[in-house]
Enzyme design. Structure first.
Site, PDB file in Angstrom:
ATOM      1  N   GLU A   9      41.207  31.744  35.752  1.00 57.81           N
ATOM      2  CA  GLU A   9      40.216  30.922  35.053  1.00 57.81           C
ATOM      3  C   GLU A   9      38.812  31.290  35.516  1.00 57.81           C
ATOM      4  O   GLU A   9      38.597  31.591  36.695  1.00 57.81           O
ATOM      5  CB  GLU A   9      40.483  29.443  35.356  1.00 57.81           C
ATOM      6  CG  GLU A   9      41.830  28.962  34.818  1.00 57.81           C
ATOM      7  CD  GLU A   9      42.075  27.473  35.045  1.00 57.81           C
ATOM      8  OE1 GLU A   9      41.160  26.764  35.509  1.00 57.81           O
ATOM      9  OE2 GLU A   9      43.194  27.026  34.744  1.00 57.81           O
ATOM     10  N   ASP A  67      49.897  32.706  36.110  1.00 56.84           N
ATOM     11  CA  ASP A  67      48.635  32.079  36.510  1.00 56.84           C
ATOM     12  C   ASP A  67      48.411  32.229  38.008  1.00 56.84           C
ATOM     13  O   ASP A  67      49.324  31.943  38.801  1.00 56.84           O
ATOM     14  CB  ASP A  67      48.681  30.574  36.194  1.00 56.84           C
ATOM     15  CG  ASP A  67      47.835  30.210  34.996  1.00 56.84           C
ATOM     16  OD1 ASP A  67      46.885  30.946  34.676  1.00 56.84           O
ATOM     17  OD2 ASP A  67      48.146  29.172  34.381  1.00 56.84           O
ATOM     18  N   GLU A  75      40.690  27.767  25.717  1.00 54.69           N
ATOM     19  CA  GLU A  75      41.353  26.457  25.652  1.00 54.69           C
ATOM     20  C   GLU A  75      40.387  25.384  25.180  1.00 54.69           C
ATOM     21  O   GLU A  75      39.289  25.222  25.732  1.00 54.69           O
ATOM     22  CB  GLU A  75      41.922  26.109  27.044  1.00 54.69           C
ATOM     23  CG  GLU A  75      42.639  24.763  27.057  1.00 54.69           C
ATOM     24  CD  GLU A  75      43.500  24.527  28.298  1.00 54.69           C
ATOM     25  OE1 GLU A  75      43.681  25.469  29.098  1.00 54.69           O
ATOM     26  OE2 GLU A  75      43.994  23.393  28.451  1.00 54.69           O
TER      27      GLU A  75
END
Ligand code: KIV
Length: 273
Positions: free
Chosen positions: A124, A92, A191
């Site tokens: 993200e 990440d 998610e």
């Protein structure tokens, strides 16, 4: 003698995941943040390991993922890559390492790849992150996208509730997913969104779509390791299946050890020199 890291012949690559989607084989992914547990996951044959910024929660006890730094992610990721011979390792990019400026994003991604030996990064966001994603991909670094509940935006969402339940947000998510695919992301995490939307996204895209709280009609699943092992306390969302109650077992083992030390039962004669 070669100093090159010994990598197994069947090392999972981004191409392997693409192939798995083409062959309708499900992808199993878990998070890991340290050498010992990553080694066990690899031994068990996990396809992919995510060094998630959820390390901020489960390793450091922060309420959100925001505080973890690039240096800390690099520390966790290099511990994991030292253990892994088979699985694809995705790291990440932490909050603040890519949002502002594509060049800074590229520098952050290059640090992750150079200093950890990971296989890919995860970021993200959709349209708002796409310039940074494009820049990173143009340097030859594979990027996994992440849409739906994106925890780095928790202060904007104000809640960890299911995302994209309304038509407008669902349409944006689908548009962002297409954009990430056309920008060159090799895979996408979804998610905590409705299962029907995840199914539609997975069918629309040709890249593998991996879900967490996104139902089963999708190309793969990811869970936070400490959650599925029952180590995390006070967190039991509906999507979480606990495969062990390791937290309870650890407490019992430690209680047992304390009793043995206090009663001079440990160490015994065979356990001393
Ligand atoms: O940081 C993380 O663990 C993640 C997963 C929840 C997908 O991003």
């Amino acid at each position: 003698m070669s100093t090159a890291k010994q990598v197994s012949a069947n090392k999972v690559t981004t191409r392997t995941l693409a192939q798995m989607k083409a062959e309708n084989k499900k992808i199993a992914m878990l998070t890991a943040y340290d050498y010992s547990l990553a080694r066990l996951l690899d031994q068990a044959g996990i396809d992919a390991i995510l060094v998630g910024d959820s390390a901020a929660n489960v390793m450091a006890g922060h309420p959100t993922t925001l505080p973890i730094s690039l240096d800390q992610m690099i520390y966790h990721a290099s511990s994991v890559t030292r253990a892994v011979k088979h699985a694809l390792v995705v790291v990440d990019m932490p909050f603040g390492s890519y949002q502002g400026d594509p060049l800074e994003a590229l520098r952050s991604a290059i640090r992750i790849m150079k200093e950890t030996g990971a296989d890919a990064v995860k970021m993200e966001g959709g349209a708002e992150a796409v310039e940074s994603i494009r820049k990173i991909i143009s340097a030859g670094i594979p990027v996994m996208g992440h849409l739906g509940l994106t925890p780095q935006s928790i202060n904007q969402f104000g809640t960890y509730a299911v995302r994209a339940t309304e038509q407008k947000e669902a349409a944006k998510l689908l548009g962002d997913a297409r954009l990430l695919e056309s920008t060159g992301c090799f895979s996408l995490v979804l998610e905590k969104i409705p299962a029907a939307l995840a199914k539609e996204t997975s069918r629309t895209l040709s890249i593998p779509v991996i879900g967490i709280g996104a139902g089963s009609d999708i190309d793969g699943q990811v869970l936070v390791l400490q959650d599925m092992l029952g180590i995390t306390q006070g967190f039991s969302p509906r999507f979480l299946r606990r495969y062990l109650d390791l937290g309870e077992q650890i407490v019992h083992a430690v209680e047992h050890y304390i009793r043995d030390v206090k009663s001079s039962d440990f160490p015994d004669e065979k356990e001393q020199y």
